[in-house]
Design a protein around this motif. Structure first.
Motif: not given
Length: 70
Positions: A12-16, A48-60
């Motif tokens: 699980h990675v958030n902001n690198g 737990a809070i981060l995982l419950r927040s759902g998927p984060l937008p990713a560049p396509l």
């Protein structure tokens, strides 16, 4: 999560920043699972809070686009 993923890490990675890198111990078949490890109460709650927040937008980035027709 399929059975062939058992034994692999689910990082699980958030902001690198790596927040957790647990090993998958059993297939996640019913849409929920359990993460265990050497967490503090605060770090477990934050994860737990981060995982419950759902998927984060990713560049396509579109590499190729085709249109098929008759």
């Amino acid at each position: 999560m399929k059975e062939h993923k058992v034994g692999l890490s689910m990082t699980h990675v958030n902001n690198g920043v790596v927040l957790a890198a647990p090993i998958i111990r059993e297939p996640i078949l019913g849409g929920s699972g359990q993460i265990s490890g050497d967490f503090t109460v605060e770090s477990a709650n934050n994860l737990a809070i981060l995982l419950r927040s759902g998927p984060l937008p990713a560049p396509l980035t579109i590499i190729e686009e085709r249109t098929l027709g008759p």
